[in-house]
Design an enzyme around this catalytic site. Sequence first.
Site, PDB file in Angstrom:
ATOM      1  N   ASP A 263       0.877  -1.145   0.000  1.00 28.26           N
ATOM      2  CA  ASP A 263       0.000   0.000   0.000  1.00 28.26           C
ATOM      3  C   ASP A 263       0.929   1.214   0.000  1.00 28.26           C
ATOM      4  OD1 ASP A 263      -2.038   1.813   0.073  1.00 28.26           O
ATOM      5  OD2 ASP A 263      -3.196   0.764   1.601  1.00 28.26           O
TER       6      ASP A 263
HETATM    7  C1  BGC Z   1      -4.893   3.280  -0.089  1.00 32.16           C
HETATM    8  C2  BGC Z   1      -4.907   2.260  -1.211  1.00 32.16           C
HETATM    9  C3  BGC Z   1      -4.739   2.972  -2.513  1.00 32.16           C
HETATM   10  C4  BGC Z   1      -3.433   3.740  -2.485  1.00 32.16           C
HETATM   11  C5  BGC Z   1      -3.139   4.487  -3.753  1.00 32.16           C
HETATM   12  C6  BGC Z   1      -3.678   4.175  -0.165  1.00 32.16           C
HETATM   13  O1  BGC Z   1      -3.809   5.220   0.733  1.00 32.16           O
HETATM   14  O2  BGC Z   1      -4.946   2.615   1.141  1.00 32.16           O
HETATM   15  O3  BGC Z   1      -6.081   1.506  -1.185  1.00 32.16           O
HETATM   16  O4  BGC Z   1      -4.780   2.058  -3.569  1.00 32.16           O
HETATM   17  O5  BGC Z   1      -3.500   4.689  -1.445  1.00 32.16           O
HETATM   18  O6  BGC Z   1      -3.996   5.550  -3.925  1.00 32.16           O
END
Ligand code: BGC
Length: 737
Positions: A263
Amino acid sequence: MKQKFLTTLLFACALTAASAQTPVYMDDAQPLEARVKDALSRMTLEEKVALCHAQSKFSSAGVPRLGIPELWMSDGPHGVRAEINWNDWGYANWTNDSITAFPALTCLAATWNPEMSAKYGKAIGEEARYREKDVLLGPGVNIYRTPMNGRNFEYMGEDPYLAGVMCVPYIRELQKNGVAACVKHYALNNQELWRGHIDVYLSDRALHEIYLPAFKAAVVEGGAWSIMGAYNQIRGQHACHNDFALNQILKGDWKFDGCVVTDWGGAHDTYEAAVNGLDIEMGSYTNGLTSESAFGYNDYYLADPYLKMLKEGKVPMSTIDDKASRILRLIFRTAMNTRKPFGSVATEAHYAAAREIGNEGIVLLKNAPAEKKGAPLLPVAADKYRNILVVGDNAVRLLNQGGGSSELKVKDMISPLEGLRAVYGNKVTYARGYVAGRPMYGRADEIPQHITDSLRAEAVEMAKKADLVIMVGGLNKNHYQDCEGGDRLDYGLPFGQNELIQELAGVNPNLVLVLLSGNAVEMPWVAQVPAIVQGWYLGSMGGKSLADVLSGEVNPSGKLPFSFPVRLTDCGAHAFGELSYPGDSIRQEYKEDILVGYRWHDTKKIPALFPFGHGLSYTTFTYGKPTASAKNIAADGTLTVTVAVKNAGRVAGKEVVQLYVGDDRCSVLRPMKELKHFAKIALEPGEEKSVTFTLTPDDLKFYDEASSGWKYEPGKFKAYIGASSTDIRGAVSFELK
Ligand code: BGC
């Protein structure tokens, strides 16, 4: 003649030389693994390491020298997100990146229809492909453990079997477009509060029976090409480089051959990232959401620091070969896939899919007569009332905005008010009733009390004169509502809606309440409101879907993918004090163990306000007596359970027939019953269909901690057939010999 022969010979030689020059990795007629091996053999150590980390907010490098392209990723999971700047979170303001917003995954789960999931995956895959994305960051399959989780709207509910069945067609159809699913957030990201560090402890049983099965289905049955590590820690180690979750379970037990992507900002340590199964590091040195730094991509944990460790022999070379192989495999499946279709965006077919999914996912929670007698309030035919008042901020609010990374830039969006006006025309008047403020991070707009009071007073005055009131309320995508990065602060409805609903019900008995949310809410006024509809977040065609269902154009057939507890303490996660939820800010213990959602309500005999699997229809379904094919099931055999279901009403409808299994006696605690099969069937008025489910001994097993495996114990079991987890229409007993 001789001249011609020589020319032909020269031409043939040139051709052979050309094909001899086409390297194996470039040739997509070659087996995937041969291409991976060939590419790897041509790469320098530096080139391999360069694959393992971001080069911008949403891309990672390819191998420019070898013509191997970059990987471009995008959120996910309800549509393809607008373009983001290269090096910060600002939107890039392109003018060609507007798309279709599809209903939220909670709504998809509520369809209980894998065909809807396939339509969803196909349509979103075509959009991702058109937008030239290689990896779509979704779907999310974290289990709905508590209604306080700000991100439940991006997931598929509280039951591991339902979430597993529903995510598989999405992934398969998406990937047919040469776009990888990146299933998130693996694992145990069940709340947003302290998501970056909270350390989750739970039993092996809860892990294997509740929190892992949907991920396993995504990988083993869906064949997902990538998976996103969660922000939180699992038993003392960050999920993005967690030996147990990644090396042992995902890559070991499930034989996952794809990439683990962090993530954004989920990596914390070079050594662990190197040896514990992480493949691509994204978003480091921001908080993942709002703050930036000039941190260079070469300083990422899996960039120069990793290269240095490799060169010094502090981590084995096998780690980089494994990571690079996985990333090459992903690139060949996506960016370098020459057979993928071209895709399309915001087409009639995609809008139709969004509308159909919305129509099947909307759940009719309650439908009583307005004055305790007569016909139920819904549906409302177009010519039934002269004066219809629509109330509520959510009737006009752009619910594609906010919510965090799932925010979307839509090409078209039909609001509930527009959808209702299209059906009921100029009979519709509108009063806002309450106001909710802007979607922002870190704080909520403060609405002065006098504004709340005057909006409410205006709506109540207008409601006195209306024939029918349709209130469209619920939560929204503001921070501390249904939004990532924070949990809800209150189980009740926000922005003074409880008072508003109570006052509306007091002046007009013909009150329909539509709740838009991805979460259950407390309903102190439930007895006073005759008709309640759970409308989720429905995306571009939301207004159409709601109007279809309220007007009776479509007969609702959605069923709840999670329970609505009466009060928060009725939810298992909240029954054991702070350490169980939200944790002490460092550590958390899932004390309700395997008893999540309806497993808790059932087993502890704490009735839910609206139970898992619940959803009404405008028709009535009668169930025959279920029968089993035998009295016993052998350890290597099967047993079928058959039930006849009839549409006893006057309109066509769809019913979700649910089969739960309960173990009469066992050496370990088991939930009273667990969902093992379901089928959605369409029935014309008067029509009867018989539904047959095949049970296998696997359906009877629990996870045995002593032997670290699945096990059944001989004895008596029951198969319950229900229209919800509490509306059980019949049961059959059988014995496992
Ligand atoms: C989120 C993810 C997301 C990523 C990219 C993170 O803050 O938890 O689910 O895909 O950001 O935007």
